[in-house]
Design a protein around this motif. Sequence first.
Motif, PDB file in Angstrom:
ATOM      1  N   ALA A  28      32.110  36.995  49.643  1.00  0.00           N
ATOM      2  CA  ALA A  28      31.246  37.019  48.289  1.00  0.00           C
ATOM      3  C   ALA A  28      32.046  37.218  47.081  1.00  0.00           C
ATOM      4  CB  ALA A  28      30.441  38.528  48.488  1.00  0.00           C
ATOM      5  N   TRP A  29      32.542  35.966  46.760  1.00  0.00           N
ATOM      6  CA  TRP A  29      33.349  35.632  45.732  1.00  0.00           C
ATOM      7  C   TRP A  29      32.724  36.173  44.348  1.00  0.00           C
ATOM      8  CZ3 TRP A  29      37.440  35.764  47.846  1.00  0.00           C
ATOM      9  CH2 TRP A  29      38.172  34.995  49.055  1.00  0.00           C
ATOM     10  N   ASP A  30      31.223  36.014  44.312  1.00  0.00           N
ATOM     11  CA  ASP A  30      30.664  36.495  43.115  1.00  0.00           C
ATOM     12  C   ASP A  30      30.866  38.025  42.998  1.00  0.00           C
ATOM     13  OD1 ASP A  30      29.141  37.011  45.479  1.00  0.00           O
ATOM     14  OD2 ASP A  30      27.212  36.604  44.442  1.00  0.00           O
ATOM     15  N   GLN A  31      30.734  38.728  43.980  1.00  0.00           N
ATOM     16  CA  GLN A  31      30.923  40.270  43.810  1.00  0.00           C
ATOM     17  C   GLN A  31      32.460  40.510  43.509  1.00  0.00           C
ATOM     18  OE1 GLN A  31      29.317  42.618  47.076  1.00  0.00           O
ATOM     19  NE2 GLN A  31      28.070  40.920  47.720  1.00  0.00           N
ATOM     20  N   ILE A  32      33.343  39.933  44.065  1.00  0.00           N
ATOM     21  CA  ILE A  32      34.717  39.932  43.772  1.00  0.00           C
ATOM     22  C   ILE A  32      35.181  39.657  42.353  1.00  0.00           C
ATOM     23  CG2 ILE A  32      37.173  38.983  44.224  1.00  0.00           C
ATOM     24  CD1 ILE A  32      36.456  40.644  46.451  1.00  0.00           C
ATOM     25  N   ALA A  34      33.156  39.878  39.919  1.00  0.00           N
ATOM     26  CA  ALA A  34      32.572  40.908  38.989  1.00  0.00           C
ATOM     27  C   ALA A  34      33.327  42.101  38.726  1.00  0.00           C
ATOM     28  CB  ALA A  34      30.924  41.284  39.693  1.00  0.00           C
ATOM     29  N   ILE A  35      34.471  42.218  39.527  1.00  0.00           N
ATOM     30  CA  ILE A  35      35.537  43.299  39.270  1.00  0.00           C
ATOM     31  C   ILE A  35      36.264  43.096  38.202  1.00  0.00           C
ATOM     32  CG2 ILE A  35      37.156  44.807  40.263  1.00  0.00           C
ATOM     33  CD1 ILE A  35      36.245  43.824  43.012  1.00  0.00           C
ATOM     34  N   PRO A  36      36.218  44.047  37.154  1.00  0.00           N
ATOM     35  CA  PRO A  36      37.075  43.787  36.007  1.00  0.00           C
ATOM     36  C   PRO A  36      38.504  43.261  36.251  1.00  0.00           C
ATOM     37  CG  PRO A  36      35.452  45.733  35.658  1.00  0.00           C
ATOM     38  CD  PRO A  36      35.592  45.221  36.999  1.00  0.00           C
ATOM     39  N   GLY A  37      39.126  42.488  35.486  1.00  0.00           N
ATOM     40  CA  GLY A  37      40.439  42.129  35.670  1.00  0.00           C
ATOM     41  C   GLY A  37      40.847  41.226  37.034  1.00  0.00           C
ATOM     42  N   ALA A  38      39.822  40.631  37.826  1.00  0.00           N
ATOM     43  CA  ALA A  38      39.952  40.208  38.869  1.00  0.00           C
ATOM     44  C   ALA A  38      40.293  38.551  38.711  1.00  0.00           C
ATOM     45  CB  ALA A  38      38.843  40.130  39.977  1.00  0.00           C
ATOM     46  N   HIS A  39      41.378  38.153  39.239  1.00  0.00           N
ATOM     47  CA  HIS A  39      41.856  36.574  39.119  1.00  0.00           C
ATOM     48  C   HIS A  39      41.816  36.225  40.417  1.00  0.00           C
ATOM     49  CE1 HIS A  39      42.931  36.690  34.930  1.00  0.00           C
ATOM     50  NE2 HIS A  39      42.984  38.096  35.177  1.00  0.00           N
ATOM     51  N   LEU A  40      40.828  35.276  40.979  1.00  0.00           N
ATOM     52  CA  LEU A  40      40.792  34.521  42.269  1.00  0.00           C
ATOM     53  C   LEU A  40      41.531  33.223  42.198  1.00  0.00           C
ATOM     54  CD1 LEU A  40      39.426  34.507  45.042  1.00  0.00           C
ATOM     55  CD2 LEU A  40      37.527  33.194  43.959  1.00  0.00           C
ATOM     56  N   HIS A  41      42.488  32.948  43.304  1.00  0.00           N
ATOM     57  CA  HIS A  41      42.977  31.997  43.510  1.00  0.00           C
ATOM     58  C   HIS A  41      43.001  31.307  44.866  1.00  0.00           C
ATOM     59  CE1 HIS A  41      45.663  32.350  39.485  1.00  0.00           C
ATOM     60  NE2 HIS A  41      45.305  33.658  40.017  1.00  0.00           N
ATOM     61  N   LEU A  42      42.206  30.358  45.073  1.00  0.00           N
ATOM     62  CA  LEU A  42      42.121  29.651  46.220  1.00  0.00           C
ATOM     63  C   LEU A  42      42.902  28.350  46.522  1.00  0.00           C
ATOM     64  CD1 LEU A  42      38.270  30.226  46.811  1.00  0.00           C
ATOM     65  CD2 LEU A  42      40.199  31.507  47.778  1.00  0.00           C
ATOM     66  N   TYR A  43      43.384  28.114  47.603  1.00  0.00           N
ATOM     67  CA  TYR A  43      44.436  27.244  47.813  1.00  0.00           C
ATOM     68  C   TYR A  43      43.998  25.743  48.175  1.00  0.00           C
ATOM     69  CZ  TYR A  43      47.322  31.105  47.674  1.00  0.00           C
ATOM     70  OH  TYR A  43      47.854  32.385  47.175  1.00  0.00           O
ATOM     71  N   GLY A  44      42.656  25.571  48.088  1.00  0.00           N
ATOM     72  CA  GLY A  44      42.123  23.952  48.531  1.00  0.00           C
ATOM     73  C   GLY A  44      42.240  23.899  49.867  1.00  0.00           C
ATOM     74  N   LYS A  45      42.182  24.785  50.897  1.00  0.00           N
ATOM     75  CA  LYS A  45      42.413  24.587  52.323  1.00  0.00           C
ATOM     76  C   LYS A  45      40.713  24.686  52.875  1.00  0.00           C
ATOM     77  CE  LYS A  45      46.986  26.510  52.766  1.00  0.00           C
ATOM     78  NZ  LYS A  45      47.621  27.741  53.305  1.00  0.00           N
ATOM     79  N   THR A  46      40.356  23.463  53.423  1.00  0.00           N
ATOM     80  CA  THR A  46      39.138  23.447  53.748  1.00  0.00           C
ATOM     81  C   THR A  46      38.752  24.137  54.965  1.00  0.00           C
ATOM     82  OG1 THR A  46      39.604  21.229  55.115  1.00  0.00           O
ATOM     83  CG2 THR A  46      38.803  21.070  52.677  1.00  0.00           C
ATOM     84  N   HIS A  56      41.119  47.972  46.022  1.00  0.00           N
ATOM     85  CA  HIS A  56      40.275  48.853  46.784  1.00  0.00           C
ATOM     86  C   HIS A  56      38.976  48.584  47.066  1.00  0.00           C
ATOM     87  CE1 HIS A  56      42.864  52.502  48.389  1.00  0.00           C
ATOM     88  NE2 HIS A  56      43.639  51.810  47.356  1.00  0.00           N
ATOM     89  N   GLN A  57      38.149  48.260  45.781  1.00  0.00           N
ATOM     90  CA  GLN A  57      36.975  47.888  45.608  1.00  0.00           C
ATOM     91  C   GLN A  57      36.879  46.589  46.425  1.00  0.00           C
ATOM     92  OE1 GLN A  57      35.380  47.911  41.713  1.00  0.00           O
ATOM     93  NE2 GLN A  57      33.250  46.965  42.347  1.00  0.00           N
ATOM     94  N   ALA A  58      37.688  45.514  46.204  1.00  0.00           N
ATOM     95  CA  ALA A  58      37.769  44.201  46.785  1.00  0.00           C
ATOM     96  C   ALA A  58      37.703  44.279  48.256  1.00  0.00           C
ATOM     97  CB  ALA A  58      38.720  43.573  46.154  1.00  0.00           C
ATOM     98  N   CYS A  59      38.651  45.223  48.676  1.00  0.00           N
ATOM     99  CA  CYS A  59      38.735  45.487  50.193  1.00  0.00           C
ATOM    100  C   CYS A  59      37.662  45.838  50.791  1.00  0.00           C
ATOM    101  CB  CYS A  59      40.030  46.464  50.415  1.00  0.00           C
ATOM    102  SG  CYS A  59      41.516  45.784  50.217  1.00  0.00           S
ATOM    103  N   GLY A  60      36.681  46.543  49.981  1.00  0.00           N
ATOM    104  CA  GLY A  60      35.608  47.034  50.623  1.00  0.00           C
ATOM    105  C   GLY A  60      34.440  45.791  50.794  1.00  0.00           C
ATOM    106  N   ILE A  61      34.629  45.153  49.476  1.00  0.00           N
ATOM    107  CA  ILE A  61      33.567  44.003  49.820  1.00  0.00           C
ATOM    108  C   ILE A  61      34.070  42.885  50.676  1.00  0.00           C
ATOM    109  CG2 ILE A  61      32.958  41.778  48.439  1.00  0.00           C
ATOM    110  CD1 ILE A  61      33.328  43.462  45.822  1.00  0.00           C
ATOM    111  N   LEU A  62      35.382  42.669  51.029  1.00  0.00           N
ATOM    112  CA  LEU A  62      35.851  41.678  52.013  1.00  0.00           C
ATOM    113  C   LEU A  62      35.868  42.463  53.349  1.00  0.00           C
ATOM    114  CD1 LEU A  62      38.530  40.043  49.841  1.00  0.00           C
ATOM    115  CD2 LEU A  62      36.217  39.089  50.248  1.00  0.00           C
ATOM    116  N   GLY A  63      35.642  43.519  53.719  1.00  0.00           N
ATOM    117  CA  GLY A  63      35.714  44.290  55.014  1.00  0.00           C
ATOM    118  C   GLY A  63      37.005  44.573  55.259  1.00  0.00           C
ATOM    119  N   LEU A  64      38.074  44.927  54.437  1.00  0.00           N
ATOM    120  CA  LEU A  64      39.418  45.257  54.713  1.00  0.00           C
ATOM    121  C   LEU A  64      39.667  46.461  54.708  1.00  0.00           C
ATOM    122  CD1 LEU A  64      41.006  41.854  52.926  1.00  0.00           C
ATOM    123  CD2 LEU A  64      40.580  42.150  55.366  1.00  0.00           C
ATOM    124  N   ALA A  65      40.474  47.066  55.491  1.00  0.00           N
ATOM    125  CA  ALA A  65      40.767  48.316  55.225  1.00  0.00           C
ATOM    126  C   ALA A  65      41.836  48.335  53.978  1.00  0.00           C
ATOM    127  CB  ALA A  65      41.362  49.152  56.341  1.00  0.00           C
TER     128      ALA A  65
END
Length: 405
Positions: free
Chosen positions: A347-351, A353-365, A391-400
């Motif tokens: 759920a990258w849209d939820q990620i 939405a977190i203030p200060g979040a910068h998403l970097h994906l590496y182009g791996k298909t 912590h908020q992002a970990c919750g969205i992604l299902g990570l402890a």
Amino acid sequence: MNIDKQVRPRQALLPNTDKSCLGIMGGGQLGRMFAHAAQAMGYKVAVLEPEAGCPAAQVAEHHVQADYDSPEGLKALLALTKHISTEFENVPADSMKELAYDGFVSPSGDCVSIAQDRLIEKRFFTRCSLRTGIFPTPHWGISRKEDVISAKDDLLPGILKTVRLGYDGKGQARVRNREELAAALVSMRGQPCVLEKMLPLAYEISVLVARGVDGQAVVYPIAENVHRDGILFTTLAPSPSVSADVAGAAQKAALTIIEELGYVGVLCIEFFVLTDGTLVVNEMAPRPHNSGHYTIDACVTSQFEQQVRALAQLPLGDVRLHSPAAMLNILGDVWFSGNSDTPREPAWDQILAIPGAHLHLYGKTEARRARKMGHITFVAPTMEQARAALHQACGILGLAAPEQA
């Protein structure tokens, strides 16, 4: 002891000219981010990598598709550029040395070869300790059954690691006694190994340092790392745990090490901080590092721009941290729910939405468990806010979320 004594003339390769092309050995995500930084500064990029469609080749202007030790491939790369670096430490050191006959190579093949061999690396750190006062982990080289017998008792319990190629928790095994040590050596299938004593670790830090061809060196703020299953999970910068004295000692040691190497480029050195506050040097990576990704969004000059500057023989950039940052490494596991083998997009849209979040994906298909797919950096006015976003992002992604973060 300076490993690389070459005297290089200062011949800066300026951007935005017909010859403004930089080369990179390796086509992974570090090469991709190097290419982004180089292109932003007005350079073209040539990648030498045997894999088609690799992350770096997706964005670079030139892709020399060849093995790293291919004479034809090396010649083709030199035809495109005379300024060449590497994005991973296991590139053949001999190839880097071969390229240096006709080009400017940073880091040098000699520096790369030290980082490729854990025993040689530890001997180098031991020599540096005469100046730094900081020693590597107590260790013992093990290649035969006789080495198991001759290992000192106080090295156990320990971790047996292959001397070469192991990374992200691979090529290593925890051992409690000589019986487990002997069995682990057999499991390494005859590869030379090193036994490292397990130490009372409080936390691990990374020191990112860079040095130019003119000898100018800069060191970034101390970053604190948390690993899971031998793979980097989170990085906090600046480290919330390190004292001013320990931070200063680690940064001073990093500057000494890079000077002793005669190194040009970006170097990451990992240190252990023990429960009694003792600093131990662990290992180094002759390239930008996963734990330095926060610099893209939180520092005046990213580690990748710094690599470009050093390779082009330009002045190094400002390493100031303008915002506290928390970096979350993204593995392919987050594409899978529970034990399902069917991937679905997180759920990258939820990620985002977190203030200060910068998403970097590496182009791996293809997402695979334990495969590095990207990272997210959270910048905020305070470390507490950056941690809360992680912590908020970990919750969205299902990570402890890690306790330390």
